[in-house]
Design a protein around this motif. Sequence first.
Motif, mmCIF file in Angstrom:
data_model
loop_
_atom_site.group_PDB
_atom_site.id
_atom_site.type_symbol
_atom_site.label_atom_id
_atom_site.label_comp_id
_atom_site.label_asym_id
_atom_site.label_seq_id
_atom_site.Cartn_x
_atom_site.Cartn_y
_atom_site.Cartn_z
ATOM 1 N N UNK A 126 5.039 14.386 11.114
ATOM 2 C CA UNK A 126 4.521 13.369 10.585
ATOM 3 C C UNK A 126 3.748 12.869 8.789
ATOM 4 N N UNK A 127 3.644 11.851 8.854
ATOM 5 C CA UNK A 127 3.079 11.409 7.653
ATOM 6 C C UNK A 127 2.005 12.203 6.523
ATOM 7 N N UNK A 128 1.525 13.325 7.919
ATOM 8 C CA UNK A 128 0.752 13.784 6.698
ATOM 9 C C UNK A 128 1.383 15.089 7.023
ATOM 10 N N UNK A 129 2.483 15.644 7.412
ATOM 11 C CA UNK A 129 2.419 16.694 7.433
ATOM 12 C C UNK A 129 2.949 17.450 8.445
ATOM 13 N N UNK A 130 2.270 17.234 8.983
ATOM 14 C CA UNK A 130 2.117 18.302 10.508
ATOM 15 C C UNK A 130 3.134 17.814 11.796
ATOM 16 N N UNK A 131 3.525 19.687 12.332
ATOM 17 C CA UNK A 131 5.058 19.422 13.193
ATOM 18 C C UNK A 131 4.783 18.261 14.468
ATOM 19 N N UNK A 132 5.430 17.051 14.851
ATOM 20 C CA UNK A 132 5.135 16.528 16.284
ATOM 21 C C UNK A 132 6.745 17.398 16.804
ATOM 22 N N UNK A 148 0.504 -1.015 -0.227
ATOM 23 C CA UNK A 148 -0.429 -0.385 0.059
ATOM 24 C C UNK A 148 0.967 1.114 0.032
ATOM 25 N N UNK A 149 0.658 1.680 -0.873
ATOM 26 C CA UNK A 149 1.315 3.124 -1.323
ATOM 27 C C UNK A 149 0.819 4.581 -0.876
ATOM 28 N N UNK A 150 1.009 5.072 0.646
ATOM 29 C CA UNK A 150 -0.113 6.540 1.095
ATOM 30 C C UNK A 150 0.418 7.101 0.735
ATOM 31 N N UNK A 151 -0.681 8.224 -0.830
ATOM 32 C CA UNK A 151 -0.058 9.522 -0.457
ATOM 33 C C UNK A 151 -1.227 10.002 0.494
ATOM 34 N N UNK A 152 -0.251 11.229 1.045
ATOM 35 C CA UNK A 152 -0.991 12.526 1.783
ATOM 36 C C UNK A 152 -0.619 13.467 1.077
ATOM 37 N N UNK A 153 -1.378 14.299 0.071
ATOM 38 C CA UNK A 153 -0.962 16.107 0.019
ATOM 39 C C UNK A 153 -0.053 15.948 -0.343
#
Length: 458
Positions: free
Chosen positions: A436-442, A12-17
């Motif tokens: 994180x994988x969605x690009x949000x700072x953590x 599965x390849x996740x493509x988020x944003x």
Amino acid sequence: MRILIVAGVALTVVSVGAIQDATIVTNPPERFTMRVVTSGLDGPWELTWGPDSHLWATERRGRRVIRVNPADGTRSTLITVHEVHQSVTQDGLLGLALHPDFLKSLVGNNDVYLAFTYDDAPGPALARRMGIRRYQYDANARTLTAPVDVIMGLPTHDDHVGGRLVIGRDLKLYLSIGDLGSNFGANRCNENRAQDLPTMSQIGKGDWSNYQGKILRLNLDGSIPDDNPVINGVRSHVFSYGHRNPLGLVVGSKGEIYESEHGPNTDDEVNLIEGGRNYGWPNVAGYRDNKTYVYANWSASKPAPCRTLPPGNAVPASVPTQAEMAWNNERFTPPLRTFFTVEGGYKAQGIGSATMAPGGIDIYTSNAIPGWRNSLLALSLIRGVVYRLTLSPDGRSVAGPPVEQFATANRYRDIALNPDGRTFYLATDPEGPSRDPSGSPRPLANPGSILEFKYEGN
Ligand SMILES: [Ca+2]
Ligand SMILES: [Ca+2]
């Protein structure tokens, strides 16, 4: 989401944003257990598996070389290098390389090579330089002694420092030096000199100022190898040129030199480094493809001088620009692989930088994990993953997509491999951005640590 078929396995390849690279495989079948070996390190930077079955590390900010028992995390300081100048996020005590015969019983030696930044000006003035120094390891006293300068006076600055150091199969030192951040950010009015080559006169005087944006190849005593490439009529320490911020170097099983380096806002690179080759920067980022990257030379702004231009990244008409295809160089060598090469018109300012921010790189040569033999392991700082890249049998290309491994909320600075082929050690930054994988700072989960990942099967 979409499904990619790789070697008969559905992944599965996740493509988020827009800042994802859809070719990356994110759910590999291998299972690992993770353990914190030690924490509280002051910027672990180089992490090396020693023949004494201990981990050797430099602390960039702490200016220390430490030796860590991987079984229980106990550690000792072998030396604090007080001459190291450390003031920004990239300088300090950097590369470490153990001689290939280190601690071998008959022909062994105790040579440890360190690369670091220092201040070459007396008093309050600051003259940033990089150097390489050799020490002897005293295994009884557990100290590094008998320092000998190998080469000093190398250029450095407050950004894009590089500093990775390895010893090749050819018993030469390879050192990466970045472009000093020139033509970028706070240094945008400094001319980028990654394409500038040393002259005969400079080499004669020991003037290494054109060594920025280069990978150097040196004899172990710091002299220029007789078989270094002659580029534009000059043989120098320069092995390859046109580099931006090369933070990963590793020696392949046949002596190949692999490198990873940061792209501008796109096009991080993994390169096969060969003598006399030009890796393109700042004329080309990644492939010479006229996609998003255009070389805007801020230092050449006229009639308005660069220093009078308003702040911001929008390129004014006074700054000359050059498309990648408008530049041609017979020595140009494209990467083996890029990360986050995006289509033209990509707006990094609005969407976010398309980068994995490469840290160290290593090579896996064991048979212990099925399918892994002859893979590069390229570390990401900002994404907290290791990308496994399968090399072709001849080692001259990458076969198949990058596979994400060891995902955590950390910045991976360097990796060391246990020769058992099943155990991996990752050094993490003490601070800095992570997404994180969605690009949000953590926040960072394990700042300034060494993590162990042990293979538990598929
Ligand atoms: Ca390049
Ligand atoms: Ca390009």
